[in-house]
Every structure is written in structure tokens, then in C-alpha cells.
Design a protein around this motif. Structure first.
Motif, PDB file in Angstrom:
ATOM      1  N   GLU A  86       0.826  -1.205   0.000  1.00 14.80           N
ATOM      2  CA  GLU A  86       0.000   0.000   0.000  1.00 14.80           C
ATOM      3  C   GLU A  86       0.863   1.259   0.000  1.00 14.80           C
ATOM      4  O   GLU A  86       0.515   2.268  -0.616  1.00 14.80           O
ATOM      5  N   ILE A  87       1.991   1.190   0.709  1.00 15.29           N
ATOM      6  CA  ILE A  87       2.901   2.333   0.741  1.00 15.29           C
ATOM      7  C   ILE A  87       3.491   2.579  -0.645  1.00 15.29           C
ATOM      8  O   ILE A  87       3.548   3.719  -1.122  1.00 15.29           O
ATOM      9  N   ILE A  88       3.934   1.509  -1.309  1.00 18.09           N
ATOM     10  CA  ILE A  88       4.500   1.662  -2.658  1.00 18.09           C
ATOM     11  C   ILE A  88       3.454   2.216  -3.619  1.00 18.09           C
ATOM     12  O   ILE A  88       3.746   3.077  -4.457  1.00 18.09           O
ATOM     13  N   GLN A  89       2.214   1.732  -3.507  1.00 22.50           N
ATOM     14  CA  GLN A  89       1.146   2.237  -4.363  1.00 22.50           C
ATOM     15  C   GLN A  89       0.878   3.721  -4.117  1.00 22.50           C
ATOM     16  O   GLN A  89       0.624   4.484  -5.049  1.00 22.50           O
ATOM     17  N   ALA A  90       0.969   4.130  -2.842  1.00 21.43           N
ATOM     18  CA  ALA A  90       0.682   5.519  -2.494  1.00 21.43           C
ATOM     19  C   ALA A  90       1.820   6.458  -2.876  1.00 21.43           C
ATOM     20  O   ALA A  90       1.587   7.623  -3.219  1.00 21.43           O
ATOM     21  N   GLU A  91       3.060   5.956  -2.803  1.00 17.92           N
ATOM     22  CA  GLU A  91       4.247   6.766  -3.119  1.00 17.92           C
ATOM     23  C   GLU A  91       5.143   5.982  -4.074  1.00 17.92           C
ATOM     24  O   GLU A  91       6.223   5.516  -3.704  1.00 17.92           O
ATOM     25  N   PRO A  92       4.723   5.815  -5.323  1.00 15.47           N
ATOM     26  CA  PRO A  92       5.434   4.911  -6.240  1.00 15.47           C
ATOM     27  C   PRO A  92       6.759   5.440  -6.768  1.00 15.47           C
ATOM     28  O   PRO A  92       7.534   4.683  -7.366  1.00 15.47           O
ATOM     29  N   HIS A  93       7.045   6.719  -6.559  1.00 16.29           N
ATOM     30  CA  HIS A  93       8.234   7.306  -7.181  1.00 16.29           C
ATOM     31  C   HIS A  93       9.465   7.288  -6.261  1.00 16.29           C
ATOM     32  O   HIS A  93      10.498   7.857  -6.618  1.00 16.29           O
ATOM     33  N   ARG A  94       9.355   6.664  -5.106  1.00  9.79           N
ATOM     34  CA  ARG A  94      10.506   6.526  -4.216  1.00  9.79           C
ATOM     35  C   ARG A  94      11.315   5.286  -4.584  1.00  9.79           C
ATOM     36  O   ARG A  94      10.810   4.365  -5.228  1.00  9.79           O
ATOM     37  N   LYS A  95      12.558   5.252  -4.124  1.00  8.45           N
ATOM     38  CA  LYS A  95      13.385   4.054  -4.284  1.00  8.45           C
ATOM     39  C   LYS A  95      13.218   3.209  -3.024  1.00  8.45           C
ATOM     40  O   LYS A  95      13.522   3.656  -1.919  1.00  8.45           O
ATOM     41  N   TYR A  96      12.716   1.987  -3.190  1.00  3.55           N
ATOM     42  CA  TYR A  96      12.447   1.092  -2.063  1.00  3.55           C
ATOM     43  C   TYR A  96      13.382  -0.115  -2.103  1.00  3.55           C
ATOM     44  O   TYR A  96      13.572  -0.733  -3.150  1.00  3.55           O
ATOM     45  N   ILE A  97      13.954  -0.442  -0.940  1.00  9.43           N
ATOM     46  CA  ILE A  97      14.615  -1.729  -0.732  1.00  9.43           C
ATOM     47  C   ILE A  97      13.772  -2.492   0.270  1.00  9.43           C
ATOM     48  O   ILE A  97      13.567  -2.033   1.407  1.00  9.43           O
ATOM     49  N   ILE A  98      13.257  -3.645  -0.149  1.00  6.65           N
ATOM     50  CA  ILE A  98      12.395  -4.443   0.711  1.00  6.65           C
ATOM     51  C   ILE A  98      13.257  -5.248   1.678  1.00  6.65           C
ATOM     52  O   ILE A  98      14.175  -5.953   1.272  1.00  6.65           O
ATOM     53  N   VAL A  99      12.954  -5.126   2.964  1.00 11.85           N
ATOM     54  CA  VAL A  99      13.667  -5.865   4.014  1.00 11.85           C
ATOM     55  C   VAL A  99      12.659  -6.815   4.643  1.00 11.85           C
ATOM     56  O   VAL A  99      11.711  -6.378   5.299  1.00 11.85           O
ATOM     57  N   GLU A 113      10.130 -16.203   4.923  1.00  7.88           N
ATOM     58  CA  GLU A 113       8.787 -16.697   4.669  1.00  7.88           C
ATOM     59  C   GLU A 113       7.919 -15.698   3.892  1.00  7.88           C
ATOM     60  O   GLU A 113       6.867 -16.043   3.376  1.00  7.88           O
ATOM     61  N   SER A 114       8.382 -14.442   3.832  1.00 12.26           N
ATOM     62  CA  SER A 114       7.641 -13.425   3.076  1.00 12.26           C
ATOM     63  C   SER A 114       8.278 -13.136   1.717  1.00 12.26           C
ATOM     64  O   SER A 114       7.937 -12.153   1.063  1.00 12.26           O
ATOM     65  N   PHE A 115       9.201 -13.999   1.287  1.00 12.65           N
ATOM     66  CA  PHE A 115       9.974 -13.726   0.073  1.00 12.65           C
ATOM     67  C   PHE A 115       9.073 -13.590  -1.153  1.00 12.65           C
ATOM     68  O   PHE A 115       9.297 -12.743  -2.007  1.00 12.65           O
ATOM     69  N   GLN A 116       8.028 -14.437  -1.252  1.00 14.55           N
ATOM     70  CA  GLN A 116       7.142 -14.357  -2.418  1.00 14.55           C
ATOM     71  C   GLN A 116       6.424 -13.009  -2.452  1.00 14.55           C
ATOM     72  O   GLN A 116       6.220 -12.427  -3.519  1.00 14.55           O
ATOM     73  N   TYR A 117       6.043 -12.511  -1.276  1.00 17.73           N
ATOM     74  CA  TYR A 117       5.423 -11.189  -1.220  1.00 17.73           C
ATOM     75  C   TYR A 117       6.414 -10.119  -1.682  1.00 17.73           C
ATOM     76  O   TYR A 117       6.051  -9.163  -2.370  1.00 17.73           O
ATOM     77  N   LEU A 174       8.841  -6.157  -6.044  1.00 16.37           N
ATOM     78  CA  LEU A 174       9.741  -5.871  -7.172  1.00 16.37           C
ATOM     79  C   LEU A 174       8.945  -5.577  -8.434  1.00 16.37           C
ATOM     80  O   LEU A 174       9.284  -4.675  -9.202  1.00 16.37           O
ATOM     81  N   ARG A 175       7.889  -6.334  -8.648  1.00 19.95           N
ATOM     82  CA  ARG A 175       7.059  -6.098  -9.825  1.00 19.95           C
ATOM     83  C   ARG A 175       6.358  -4.742  -9.757  1.00 19.95           C
ATOM     84  O   ARG A 175       6.012  -4.143 -10.780  1.00 19.95           O
ATOM     85  N   MET A 176       6.188  -4.248  -8.526  1.00 21.27           N
ATOM     86  CA  MET A 176       5.546  -2.945  -8.337  1.00 21.27           C
ATOM     87  C   MET A 176       6.547  -1.790  -8.433  1.00 21.27           C
ATOM     88  O   MET A 176       6.160  -0.632  -8.356  1.00 21.27           O
TER      89      MET A 176
END
Length: 245
Positions: free
Chosen positions: A65-78, A82-86, A91-93
Motif C-alpha cells: 500500500e505504501i508503494i502504491q501511495a508513493e510509487p516514485h521513491r526508491k524502495y529496498i524491501i527488508v 517466509e515473506s519472500f514471495q510477497y 519488485l514487480r511494483m
């Protein structure tokens, strides 16, 4: 300087990311930590960071939801394994990379490199100089030498670097060197002279002068006091020096 936010509901994860930022000596400044999704979104909108270390599963609002709301930031998912598929969905987003917990130092550095490369400022030459200093701080570096390397004048380099980094080339270089010296004082048995040389100081008196200016202590006094501040002190702190010095 890249301004970054940590968004993770596990306090330990934020501590680890801060530690890795300091250890890497990269020009990244953590400007905020949020422990739930809504606080993270509010902080991102208020502070407008260039980089966000983002957990997926958080209270009140998730990472998607955060990525959808602010899509122009650079995100590194931590995230945990068990949440790897999520995380792959992130990444696709548009997220730049994934870091699996527990985060390791080499993986962290590679991830930041993939996310932002050496684009820590809007100026390519400044970014190139930052990379050059990071890789060669133990060697002799002078502004005139950089001018020849980049086919320009020393005064131009000094002006552009100060505009983009808020400090001089040499002040930044000394900050990197002293940070490296602090790490060795805390974590090795090297003598002061060897630490000075490994940090880029051929002249021991010069090393003592810059170290005390940055920390308020001589190297020997610092080691004797066993301060262990390398995980909390930034390059910016070392450039500015201690208060009331």
C-alpha cells in the motif's frame, strides 16, 4: 547525501540497518524510523526521502500500500524468508531490491548499489568523486589531482562538491578516514601508526590532529576509553566534530 527512512515494525531490524549504514561509510543519512505503515507513509510524504528500507508486513498499512501511495521513491524491501514471495511482488511494483533478514553486510552494500548506484547527489561529477574517495581514501588524494582526473579546475570541483554535499572535498575525505580509523581502533589490535597509514595518513601528527578535531580525543585516549561509537557516529558527525571541542 542520500536521505533514507527505515519502515519496519521490528525495532531490531532498524538497529541493524543503522549499523550497516554506518559500517558501509556510504553517504546515507537515516532521517526517520517508522514502526507501522501509516506512520511510514506520513513520514515519507513529509520528509521526502530518496531511499526507503521497507518491510512488507506492518500494522495499519502494509508495504504494498505504501508503494502504491508513493510509487516514485526508491524502495529496498527488508523481509523474512517466509515473506519472500510477497517481496517479489514488490519488485514487480517497482521496488529496487530485496534484503532477507538477517541482513548481512556484503548483501546490504550490494543492494544499496543496485538501488541507487553511486547517485548520491544530482551531480554526476560529485557522485564520481564520492565513489573515488570511498575506494581510494587510504591513498594520497588532493583536489588538484581530482581536477586532472576529471579534466576541470580545482576551484570548480571545490565549488560543485560543496554545493552538493554541504562540505568540502577534504573535509569529507577526512571524515571517511577518521571513520575507518575508529573502526580499526575498536575492532583490531593494530598499532596507532599502522591505523594512521591504513587510513591514509602518512604523517602521524597529521592523523592525531584530524582525529582529535573530529572526536575530541587522541587515538590512544579513544582506544583506552573503549567508547565503541562506530555503530552510531556518522561521517557527517565526524566532519562537524564534537560539540564544545
Amino acid at each position: 547525501m542520500i536521505r533514507a527512512i527505515i519502515a519496519d515494525d521490528e525495532p531490531a531490524a532498524g538497529i541493524v540497518i543503522r549499523h550497516l549504514v554506518q559500517k558501509s561509510k556510504l553517504p546515507i543519512e537515516i532521517i526517520g524510523v517508522a514502526t507501522d505503515g501509516q506512520k511510514a507513509l506520513d513520514m515519507i510524504r513529509a520528509k521526502k526521502p530518496e531511499l526507503v528500507f521497507l518491510d512488507i508486513q506492518m500494522p495499519r498499512m502494509n508495504g504494498f500500500e505504501i508503494i502504491q501511495a508513493e510509487p516514485h521513491r526508491k524502495y529496498i524491501i527488508v523481509t523474512a524468508y517466509e515473506s519472500f514471495q510477497y517481496a517479489q511482488q514488490a519488485l514487480r511494483m517497482g521496488a529496487k531490491d530485496i534484503l532477507l533478514k538477517p541482513v548481512e553486510y556484503d548483501t546490504f552494500c550490494s543492494s544499496v548499489g543496485r538501488a541507487i548506484g553511486w547517485k548520491f547527489t544530482q551531480n554526476d561529477m560529485t557522485n564520481d568523486i564520492l565513489e573515488y574517495i570511498q575506494k581510494n581514501y587510504a591513498q594520497n588524494i588532493e583536489v588538484n589531482q581530482l581536477a586532472k582526473l576529471y579534466y576541470t579546475t580545482a576551484s570548480y570541483i571545490a565549488r560543485v562538491f560543496k554545493k552538493n554535499m554541504g562540505t568540502s572535498v577534504l573535509a569529507y575525505l577526512h571524515g571517511i578516514r577518521i571513520k575507518n580509523a575508529i573502526d580499526m581502533l575498536e575492532n583490531t589490535d593494530f598499532g596507532i601508526k599502522e591505523i594512521a597509514e591504513r587510513s591514509g595518513y602518512e604523517n602521524l601528527n597529521n592523523f592525531y590532529m584530524h582525529f582529535k578535531k573530529a572526536t575530541g580525543y587522541t587515538p590512544a585516549a579513544f582506544r583506552e576509553r573503549n567508547l565503541h561509537i562506530s555503530d552510531t557516529i556518522s561521517i557527517k558527525d565526524l566532519i562537524e566534530g564534537p560539540e564544545d571541542k
